[in-house]
Design a protein around this motif. Structure first.
Motif, PDB file in Angstrom:
ATOM      1  N   LEU A  41      -6.950  11.202 -10.896  1.00  0.00           N
ATOM      2  CA  LEU A  41      -5.408  12.112 -11.468  1.00  0.00           C
ATOM      3  C   LEU A  41      -4.691  11.851 -12.144  1.00  0.00           C
ATOM      4  N   TYR A  42      -3.854  11.142 -11.390  1.00  0.00           N
ATOM      5  CA  TYR A  42      -2.256  10.512 -11.875  1.00  0.00           C
ATOM      6  C   TYR A  42      -2.838  10.435 -12.803  1.00  0.00           C
ATOM      7  N   ARG A  94       0.279   9.611  -3.536  1.00  0.00           N
ATOM      8  CA  ARG A  94      -1.664   9.824  -3.131  1.00  0.00           C
ATOM      9  C   ARG A  94      -2.642   9.240  -4.203  1.00  0.00           C
ATOM     10  N   TRP A  95      -2.185   9.068  -6.008  1.00  0.00           N
ATOM     11  CA  TRP A  95      -3.384   9.583  -6.652  1.00  0.00           C
ATOM     12  C   TRP A  95      -3.263   8.799  -7.583  1.00  0.00           C
ATOM     13  N   LEU A 119       2.614  13.009  -7.609  1.00  0.00           N
ATOM     14  CA  LEU A 119       1.350  12.117  -7.469  1.00  0.00           C
ATOM     15  C   LEU A 119       1.130  11.281  -7.637  1.00  0.00           C
ATOM     16  N   LYS A 120       2.299  10.499  -7.490  1.00  0.00           N
ATOM     17  CA  LYS A 120       1.600   9.178  -8.284  1.00  0.00           C
ATOM     18  C   LYS A 120       1.744   7.714  -6.629  1.00  0.00           C
ATOM     19  N   THR A 173      -6.533   6.666  -9.184  1.00  0.00           N
ATOM     20  CA  THR A 173      -7.522   7.821  -9.423  1.00  0.00           C
ATOM     21  C   THR A 173      -7.222   8.071 -10.421  1.00  0.00           C
ATOM     22  N   TYR A 208       2.266  16.999  -1.285  1.00  0.00           N
ATOM     23  CA  TYR A 208       3.670  15.548  -2.195  1.00  0.00           C
ATOM     24  C   TYR A 208       4.741  16.155  -2.273  1.00  0.00           C
ATOM     25  N   ASP A 239     -13.526  17.229  -6.864  1.00  0.00           N
ATOM     26  CA  ASP A 239     -12.638  16.598  -7.773  1.00  0.00           C
ATOM     27  C   ASP A 239     -13.266  16.048  -9.427  1.00  0.00           C
ATOM     28  N   PHE A 257     -11.987  12.677 -10.349  1.00  0.00           N
ATOM     29  CA  PHE A 257     -10.806  11.715  -9.664  1.00  0.00           C
ATOM     30  C   PHE A 257     -10.938  10.507  -8.592  1.00  0.00           C
ATOM     31  N   LYS A 258     -12.173  10.565  -8.010  1.00  0.00           N
ATOM     32  CA  LYS A 258     -12.680   8.833  -7.471  1.00  0.00           C
ATOM     33  C   LYS A 258     -13.848   8.696  -7.367  1.00  0.00           C
ATOM     34  N   ALA A 273      -5.782  20.586  -9.385  1.00  0.00           N
ATOM     35  CA  ALA A 273      -5.154  19.015  -9.906  1.00  0.00           C
ATOM     36  C   ALA A 273      -4.451  19.055 -11.117  1.00  0.00           C
TER      37      ALA A 273
END
Length: 326
Positions: free
Chosen positions: A216-217, A210-211, A207-208, A214, A256, A142, A126-127, A179
């Motif tokens: 994840l979203y 916060r993520w 989740l948009k 990245t 979230y 992640d 993710f990161k 996730a």
């Protein structure tokens, strides 16, 4: 005797019609068998078991004793280099209560996948790719579990089941991917290992904020493009006679969403119930063990708001751990 004008008569008629509709709706809901069934889940990330989070968790159990929990346990607590198996087990059991369901949760921890005989992958994550020089004492949280093949995932799932059972936990039949990353390959691996329920689907828009910048979203959005707050359980046909029931995490997790957002998801499901009062509807909400201190207040507020709204609107509500009769 006063005689009503045409306009006054029309007004009274509309008021009577509205009152009749309201009474009819209340009577319909009162006589219906359907309820809003709420599943409160807990994701155990496999990172750590901190005293402050377990204390917040226990306080929640004491304050809401009639709410059973769907516990998605993670075997990675046992694969850490410094793990004390007895202490891990005691910590997990300290917050469990009769009536809880014991499911499985997997993040792609290096220690877990290596212990399962699977070569650890550093990306996609993710990161960004994992820096192995910083992989101490563990890493991989992640990394997308979708990076692994079905055969590799089956090894990790089987190892996780074996590990949890070794330490006295139930054989899990429900699952949530780390996730929410459960693509078809993950679901096929689950079904092959005897799982009957997945709860990885969620509305990625939760989740948009916060993520959104990245992986994840967009990955979650791609896997679950049609999941919304009112999406109900459904069966996924995986081919070769394999199926799995999807219980969407349609209210997301407390990290979230605010208490007001949880109430909004509840109201959207109430609308589904009112459209078909004889059929149960499901709302899945919850929190992470690792962030209980910080985010459990959101869930507490959401539950309190739901209970108040349900009482005011005379909506039948029940807290459960599994879809019933599906």
């Amino acid at each position: 005797m006063a005689i009503l004008s045409g306009r006054s008569l029309l007004f009274v008629t509309k008021r009577l019609a509205a009152a009749w509709f309201s009474l009819s709706l209340c009577a319909s809901l009162a006589s219906a068998q359907g309820k809003v069934r709420i599943v409160v889940s807990v994701d155990w990330e496999g990172r750590s078991l901190e005293a402050e989070n377990l204390a917040a968790f226990n306080a929640f159990r004491n304050d809401y004793p009639k709410i059973p929990l769907q516990l998605f346990l993670n075997a990675a607590y046992y694969t850490k280099a410094d793990a004390d198996p007895k202490l891990v087990t005691d910590n997990i059991r300290s917050v469990m209560r009769p009536g809880d369901e014991q499911g499985l949760h997997i993040h792609a921890w290096r220690s877990l996948f290596t212990a399962a005989g699977v070569t650890f992958k550093t990306e996609p994550a993710f990161k960004g790719p994992i820096d192995m020089e910083k992989c101490t004492p563990d890493c991989g949280h992640d990394v997308n579990v979708t990076a692994y093949s079905e055969a590799e995932l089956r090894k990790v799932i089987a190892f996780s089941i074996k590990t949890l059972k070794k330490h006295g936990f139930d054989h899990p039949h429900s699952f949530r991917a780390g996730a929410w990353q459960a693509d078809r390959k993950v679901l096929k691996a689950l079904a092959a290992e005897g799982f009957t329920l997945d709860s990885s689907a969620t509305d990625a828009d939760f989740l948009k904020e916060r993520w959104g910048k990245t992986l994840l979203y967009p990955v979650t959005k791609k896997i679950w493009p049609d999941t919304r707050a009112s999406t109900q359980p459904y069966t996924i046909d995986l081919g070769d006679g394999k199926k799995i029931l999807e219980l969407p995490n349609n209210g997301c997790l407390a990290d979230y969403v605010s208490g007001e957002s949880i109430l909004d998801s509840f109201q959207k499901n109430v609308a589904v119930l009112k459209a078909n009062p004889e059929k149960d509807v499901y709302l899945s909400i919850g929190f992470h063990q690792e962030t209980a201190v910080k985010y459990l207040p959101n869930l507490r507020k959401g539950i309190d708001l739901i209970q108040a709204a349900a009482a005011e609107q005379k909506i039948p509500v029940e807290f459960v751990v599994q879809p019933l009769g599906l």
